[in-house]
Design an enzyme around this catalytic site. Sequence first.
Site, PDB file in Angstrom:
ATOM      1  N   GLY A  46       0.833  -1.198   0.000  1.00  0.00           N
ATOM      2  CA  GLY A  46       0.000   0.000   0.000  1.00  0.00           C
ATOM      3  C   GLY A  46       0.868   1.248   0.000  1.00  0.00           C
ATOM      4  O   GLY A  46       2.054   1.189   0.352  1.00  0.00           O
ATOM      5  N   GLN A  51       3.649   9.766   1.027  1.00  0.00           N
ATOM      6  CA  GLN A  51       4.900   9.004   1.132  1.00  0.00           C
ATOM      7  C   GLN A  51       5.852   9.289  -0.031  1.00  0.00           C
ATOM      8  O   GLN A  51       7.040   8.991   0.069  1.00  0.00           O
ATOM      9  CB  GLN A  51       4.608   7.505   1.275  1.00  0.00           C
ATOM     10  N   CYS A  94       5.837  -0.174   7.718  1.00  0.00           N
ATOM     11  CA  CYS A  94       5.567   1.020   6.919  1.00  0.00           C
ATOM     12  C   CYS A  94       6.820   1.363   6.127  1.00  0.00           C
ATOM     13  O   CYS A  94       7.920   1.379   6.678  1.00  0.00           O
ATOM     14  CB  CYS A  94       5.189   2.187   7.839  1.00  0.00           C
ATOM     15  N   LEU A  95       6.630   1.653   4.842  1.00  0.00           N
ATOM     16  CA  LEU A  95       7.778   1.994   3.989  1.00  0.00           C
ATOM     17  C   LEU A  95       8.462   3.272   4.472  1.00  0.00           C
ATOM     18  O   LEU A  95       9.621   3.500   4.157  1.00  0.00           O
ATOM     19  CB  LEU A  95       7.319   2.148   2.530  1.00  0.00           C
ATOM     20  N   HIS A 136      -4.453   1.858   7.785  1.00  0.00           N
ATOM     21  CA  HIS A 136      -3.061   2.323   7.826  1.00  0.00           C
ATOM     22  C   HIS A 136      -2.856   3.477   6.837  1.00  0.00           C
ATOM     23  O   HIS A 136      -2.245   4.493   7.165  1.00  0.00           O
ATOM     24  CB  HIS A 136      -2.148   1.123   7.507  1.00  0.00           C
ATOM     25  N   GLU A 137      -3.399   3.322   5.614  1.00  0.00           N
ATOM     26  CA  GLU A 137      -3.217   4.353   4.577  1.00  0.00           C
ATOM     27  C   GLU A 137      -4.038   5.614   4.875  1.00  0.00           C
ATOM     28  O   GLU A 137      -3.553   6.738   4.669  1.00  0.00           O
ATOM     29  CB  GLU A 137      -3.580   3.809   3.192  1.00  0.00           C
ATOM     30  N   HIS A 140      -2.276   7.747   7.201  1.00  0.00           N
ATOM     31  CA  HIS A 140      -1.239   8.573   6.553  1.00  0.00           C
ATOM     32  C   HIS A 140      -1.825   9.890   6.033  1.00  0.00           C
ATOM     33  O   HIS A 140      -1.182  10.939   6.099  1.00  0.00           O
ATOM     34  CB  HIS A 140      -0.618   7.840   5.365  1.00  0.00           C
TER      35      HIS A 140
HETATM   36  O1  GNR Z   1       3.931  -2.566   2.625  1.00  0.00           O
HETATM   37  C1  GNR Z   1       3.256  -2.395   3.645  1.00  0.00           C
HETATM   38  N1  GNR Z   1       2.869  -3.468   4.373  1.00  0.00           N
HETATM   39  C2  GNR Z   1       1.961  -3.395   5.409  1.00  0.00           C
HETATM   40  C3  GNR Z   1       1.840  -4.503   6.255  1.00  0.00           C
HETATM   41  C4  GNR Z   1       0.931  -4.502   7.283  1.00  0.00           C
HETATM   42  C5  GNR Z   1       0.123  -3.401   7.482  1.00  0.00           C
HETATM   43  C6  GNR Z   1       0.240  -2.291   6.669  1.00  0.00           C
HETATM   44  C7  GNR Z   1       1.145  -2.296   5.633  1.00  0.00           C
HETATM   45  S1  GNR Z   1       1.250  -0.927   4.591  1.00  0.00           S
HETATM   46  C8  GNR Z   1       2.911  -1.023   4.081  1.00  0.00           C
HETATM   47  C9  GNR Z   1       3.234   0.031   3.046  1.00  0.00           C
HETATM   48  C10 GNR Z   1       3.051   1.399   3.653  1.00  0.00           C
HETATM   49  O2  GNR Z   1       3.838   1.928   4.379  1.00  0.00           O
HETATM   50  N2  GNR Z   1       1.934   2.016   3.377  1.00  0.00           N
HETATM   51  O3  GNR Z   1       1.677   3.226   3.920  1.00  0.00           O
HETATM   52 NI    NI Z   2       2.754   3.296   5.793  1.00  0.00          NI
END
Ligand code: GNR
Ligand code: NI
Length: 171
Positions: A46, A51, A94-95, A136-137, A140
Site C-alpha cells: 500500500g 509518502q 511502513c515503507l 493504515h493508509e 497517513h
Molecule cells: O507494505 C506495507 N505493508 C503493510 C503490512 C501490514 C500493514 C500495513 C502495511 S502498509 C505497508 C506500506 C506502507 O507503508 N503504506 O503506507
Molecule cells: Ni505506511
Amino acid sequence: MAPRDIIVLPDKKLRLVSETVTKVDSGILKLVEEMFQAMYEAPGIGLAAIQIGEPRRVVTLDLAGKDEPKAPQVFINPEIVWSSEETNVHEEGCLSIPDYYEEVTRPAEVKVKFLDQEGKPQEGHASGILATCLQHEIDHLNGVLFIDHLSKLKRDRVLKKYTKVAKRAAG
Ligand code: GNR
Ligand code: NI
C-alpha cells in the site's frame, strides 16, 4: 523514469494532513501511476501520496500474493463511514519507517467511501488485511503513523532511533 523516492522518518511531511482531491484530472492520474511505480519498486502492499511527498488524499493498494497477477486498487478521498466493534491484531510495517514491525490493534472491519479513478463515488466493505491496510493508509492522509497506535514508550524509542540514523547520515 526512475521511481520517486519514498520519504522516511523523521521527515516532517509525514505529519501533514493531506488535501482533498477536488477533481480527478490528468494530474491525479499521473500521481496514481507514480505511486504504483514507487509502491511496486519498494516493494509494498500500500502507499499514500504523502509518502512520495504529495499531500493529496490518494491511496494505492495491491494485496496480490507474489505469484498472483497484479491487483491494483485506487482510493481517492477515502473515508471510513463505519467501523466494527470487533478488533483485529495484525503485524504492521511502513515503507516510511523501514525495518520496524509491530502488532497493531484496529477495528476488524470497515466501510469506506471513496472516489474511483473515473471520479465516481464508490463504497466498499473491507475485512482482514484489506481493512488493516486501508486504515493504515487513511491514517497517513491524516498525518498519523502506525507507531501512534503503540505505547508512548515504544513510539518514542522508534522516533529516537530514526532521528539518530538521520543525524549520522547527515554527518
Ligand atoms: O507494505 C506495507 N505493508 C503493510 C503490512 C501490514 C500493514 C500495513 C502495511 S502498509 C505497508 C506500506 C506502507 O507503508 N503504506 O503506507
Ligand atoms: Ni505506511
